[in-house]
Motif scaffolding. Structure first.
Motif, mmCIF file in Angstrom:
data_model
loop_
_atom_site.group_PDB
_atom_site.id
_atom_site.type_symbol
_atom_site.label_atom_id
_atom_site.label_comp_id
_atom_site.label_asym_id
_atom_site.label_seq_id
_atom_site.Cartn_x
_atom_site.Cartn_y
_atom_site.Cartn_z
ATOM 1 N N MET A 147 0.839 -1.180 0.000
ATOM 2 C CA MET A 147 0.000 0.000 0.000
ATOM 3 C C MET A 147 0.885 1.245 0.000
ATOM 4 N N ALA A 148 0.496 2.241 -0.762
ATOM 5 C CA ALA A 148 1.357 3.408 -0.900
ATOM 6 C C ALA A 148 1.288 4.309 0.316
ATOM 7 N N SER A 149 0.211 4.283 1.090
ATOM 8 C CA SER A 149 0.105 5.147 2.265
ATOM 9 C C SER A 149 -0.791 4.491 3.299
ATOM 10 N N PHE A 150 -0.698 5.015 4.524
ATOM 11 C CA PHE A 150 -1.517 4.465 5.596
ATOM 12 C C PHE A 150 -3.000 4.654 5.303
ATOM 13 N N ASP A 151 -3.379 5.831 4.796
ATOM 14 C CA ASP A 151 -4.788 6.089 4.485
ATOM 15 C C ASP A 151 -5.306 5.130 3.418
ATOM 16 N N GLU A 152 -4.467 4.836 2.421
ATOM 17 C CA GLU A 152 -4.888 3.886 1.383
ATOM 18 C C GLU A 152 -5.038 2.482 1.952
ATOM 19 N N LEU A 153 -4.160 2.139 2.903
ATOM 20 C CA LEU A 153 -4.278 0.838 3.564
ATOM 21 C C LEU A 153 -5.595 0.754 4.322
ATOM 22 N N CYS A 154 -5.946 1.832 5.035
ATOM 23 C CA CYS A 154 -7.224 1.870 5.758
ATOM 24 C C CYS A 154 -8.387 1.680 4.796
ATOM 25 N N LYS A 155 -8.336 2.372 3.664
ATOM 26 C CA LYS A 155 -9.423 2.285 2.672
ATOM 27 C C LYS A 155 -9.522 0.870 2.125
ATOM 28 N N TYR A 156 -8.370 0.257 1.878
ATOM 29 C CA TYR A 156 -8.335 -1.108 1.360
ATOM 30 C C TYR A 156 -9.022 -2.068 2.329
ATOM 31 N N ILE A 157 -8.712 -1.938 3.626
ATOM 32 C CA ILE A 157 -9.318 -2.814 4.630
ATOM 33 C C ILE A 157 -10.810 -2.533 4.770
ATOM 34 N N GLU A 158 -11.189 -1.262 4.749
ATOM 35 C CA GLU A 158 -12.608 -0.889 4.864
ATOM 36 C C GLU A 158 -13.443 -1.501 3.740
ATOM 37 N N ASP A 159 -12.845 -1.636 2.555
ATOM 38 C CA ASP A 159 -13.589 -2.090 1.375
ATOM 39 C C ASP A 159 -13.560 -3.603 1.168
ATOM 40 N N LEU A 160 -12.852 -4.343 2.027
ATOM 41 C CA LEU A 160 -12.818 -5.799 1.871
ATOM 42 C C LEU A 160 -14.216 -6.388 2.033
ATOM 43 N N ASP A 161 -14.545 -7.383 1.211
ATOM 44 C CA ASP A 161 -15.825 -8.058 1.382
ATOM 45 C C ASP A 161 -15.767 -8.918 2.646
ATOM 46 N N GLY A 162 -16.948 -9.242 3.185
ATOM 47 C CA GLY A 162 -17.041 -9.931 4.462
ATOM 48 C C GLY A 162 -16.280 -11.241 4.520
ATOM 49 N N GLU A 163 -16.375 -12.031 3.455
ATOM 50 C CA GLU A 163 -15.730 -13.343 3.447
ATOM 51 C C GLU A 163 -14.209 -13.204 3.488
ATOM 52 N N THR A 164 -13.681 -12.299 2.662
ATOM 53 C CA THR A 164 -12.235 -12.085 2.630
ATOM 54 C C THR A 164 -11.751 -11.505 3.948
ATOM 55 N N PHE A 165 -12.517 -10.550 4.487
ATOM 56 C CA PHE A 165 -12.156 -9.918 5.761
ATOM 57 C C PHE A 165 -12.018 -10.979 6.847
ATOM 58 N N THR A 166 -13.019 -11.851 6.972
ATOM 59 C CA THR A 166 -13.005 -12.883 8.013
ATOM 60 C C THR A 166 -11.848 -13.845 7.821
ATOM 61 N N ALA A 167 -11.606 -14.254 6.561
ATOM 62 C CA ALA A 167 -10.525 -15.195 6.276
ATOM 63 C C ALA A 167 -9.165 -14.603 6.649
ATOM 64 N N VAL A 168 -8.945 -13.339 6.278
ATOM 65 C CA VAL A 168 -7.664 -12.688 6.585
ATOM 66 C C VAL A 168 -7.510 -12.512 8.089
ATOM 67 N N PHE A 169 -8.590 -12.064 8.754
ATOM 68 C CA PHE A 169 -8.533 -11.834 10.199
ATOM 69 C C PHE A 169 -8.222 -13.125 10.941
ATOM 70 N N ASN A 170 -8.898 -14.211 10.573
ATOM 71 C CA ASN A 170 -8.685 -15.491 11.254
ATOM 72 C C ASN A 170 -7.273 -16.028 11.012
ATOM 73 N N LYS A 171 -6.781 -15.887 9.776
ATOM 74 C CA LYS A 171 -5.434 -16.376 9.452
ATOM 75 C C LYS A 171 -4.395 -15.598 10.248
ATOM 76 N N LYS A 172 -4.500 -14.280 10.268
ATOM 77 C CA LYS A 172 -3.518 -13.472 10.981
ATOM 78 C C LYS A 172 -3.624 -13.699 12.493
ATOM 79 N N SER A 173 -4.847 -13.918 12.992
ATOM 80 C CA SER A 173 -5.014 -14.217 14.417
ATOM 81 C C SER A 173 -4.268 -15.488 14.793
ATOM 82 N N THR A 174 -4.401 -16.517 13.960
ATOM 83 C CA THR A 174 -3.714 -17.781 14.210
ATOM 84 C C THR A 174 -2.207 -17.590 14.202
#
Length: 285
Positions: free
Chosen positions: A1-28
Motif C-alpha cells: 500500500m502506498a500510504s496508511f490512508d490507502e491501507l485503511c481504505k483497502y481494509i474498509e472495502d474488503l468483502d465480508g468473506e475475505t475480511f473474516t478469512a484474513v482476520f482469522n489467518k492473521k489471528s492464528t
C-alpha cells in the motif's frame, strides 16, 4: 500500500468473506508467535489486550466490533457473553477512557519490540482490521494505530519490497524480439528507497533487457498479485554486491569462480498495482 490512508481504505472495502478469512489467518499466526514467546494463557491475554486496545481507540465498543471479538470476550468472561455484557467488561477494564489503557499501549509497544517485522505487521493489521470491521476507521483510531507503527506508512519502494518478500519468488517478464519471455527470480534488495534485482551478464535475460529494457515484475500473493512495470536501469554499486553476498552467498561464490558477473537493475518510469482475484485493482503509484 502506498500510504496508511490507502491501507485503511483497502481494509474498509474488503468483502465480508475475505475480511473474516484474513482476520482469522492473521489471528492464528499471531497467537502462534505469542505462544512461542510465553505460555499459552499469557499469549491469549496479550493478544486480547492488543485487540481490545484497538477497540478502545475511540472509546466505543460497536456491535460490529463485538461480533468480531465475541470469542475473546467469552474467553475473558469464562463463558457466553452478549453485547451488553461485553460493554460492561469494556467499561470495567477502563477502556472507554483513553487514560485507562495507557498501560496496555505501553505493554504493546514493548512486546512489539520483541518480534520480527512480519509478526509486527500482522499484529498491527489485526488492530487496524478491528477498527475497520464496522466499515470505517475513525480519525481517533487512525491516530492510535499510527503511534504503534509508523512503518505502515510505506514508500512505494518499501511497499513493493515488502510484497516481494512476502511472495518469496516472483516472475520477471521481458521480450525477445516479438516473443514474450518469463523467468522466476528470488533476489531483490531495497537500497536508497529503490528496489533492485540481479541477473547474470551472460544470460539471455540480460541481453533481452539491454535490447529492450521495458519489462514487468509479477508477484503472486495468494488472493491477489502485485504487478510492476517499468524500464530496467542497470547500476554499478558495490553495496548491492554486499547484499547479494549476504542473501545468496553460494550463487555469488559460483559466479566468482567462473569469472561471471551479476548485474543489478531497478525499474524506472513505470507503475505498480495490486490486483485481487476478482480483478479489483489498487494503484500503488
Amino acid at each position: 500500500m502506498a500510504s496508511f490512508d490507502e491501507l485503511c481504505k483497502y481494509i474498509e472495502d474488503l468483502d465480508g468473506e475475505t475480511f473474516t478469512a484474513v482476520f482469522n489467518k492473521k489471528s492464528t499466526d499471531v497467537l502462534t508467535a505469542l505462544t512461542e514467546l510465553s505460555n499459552g494463557h499469557a499469549a491469549i491475554n496479550a493478544y486480547l489486550h492488543f485487540i481490545l486496545a484497538s477497540v478502545a481507540a475511540d472509546g466505543v465498543l460497536s456491535e460490529a466490533e463485538f461480533n468480531l471479538l465475541k470469542p475473546m470476550f467469552e474467553n475473558l468472561n469464562g463463558g457466553e457473553v452478549d453485547y451488553n455484557g461485553a460493554k460492561a467488561i469494556f467499561e470495567e477494564m477502563g477502556l472507554s477512557n483513553a487514560d485507562g489503557y495507557k498501560e496496555i499501549v505501553d505493554t504493546m509497544v514493548d512486546i512489539l519490540g520483541v518480534f520480527d517485522d512480519s509478526v509486527k505487521d500482522d499484529i498491527i493489521m489485526l488492530c487496524l482490521m478491528t477498527c475497520a470491521v464496522d466499515g470505517k476507521v475513525s480519525d481517533k483510531e487512525k491516530e492510535w494505530i499510527r503511534q504503534l507503527a509508523r512503518p505502515l506508512e510505506l514508500t512505494p519502494a518499501e511497499a513493493i519490497s515488502t510484497l516481494l518478500k512476502r511472495a518469496g519468488s516472483f516472475i520477471l517478464a521481458t521480450t525477445d524480439g516479438d516473443q514474450p519471455r518469463t523467468r522466476v527470480l528470488g533476489f531483490h534488495a531495497l537500497l536508497d528507497d529503490k528496489v533492485y534485482f540481479a541477473v547474470g551478464d551472460f544470460k539471455d535475460v540480460y541481453k533481452q533487457l539491454q535490447a529492450n529494457p521495458k519489462c514487468e515484475i509479477l508477484a503472486d500473493l495468494g488472493k491477489e498479485f502485485m504487478r510492476w512495470s517499468g524500464t530496467a536501469t542497470f547500476v554499478e554499486d558495490d553495496r548491492l554486491m554486499k547484499v547479494a553476498e549476504e542473501l545468496m552467498p553460494q550463487v555469488v561464490e559460483a559466479y566468482a569462480k567462473n569469472n561471471l558477473k551479476l548485474k543489478f537493475f531497478t525499474l524506472e518510469n513505470g507503475s505498480a498495482e495490486l490486483v485481487s482475484i476478482d480483478n479489483t485493482k489498487q494503484k500503488m503509484f
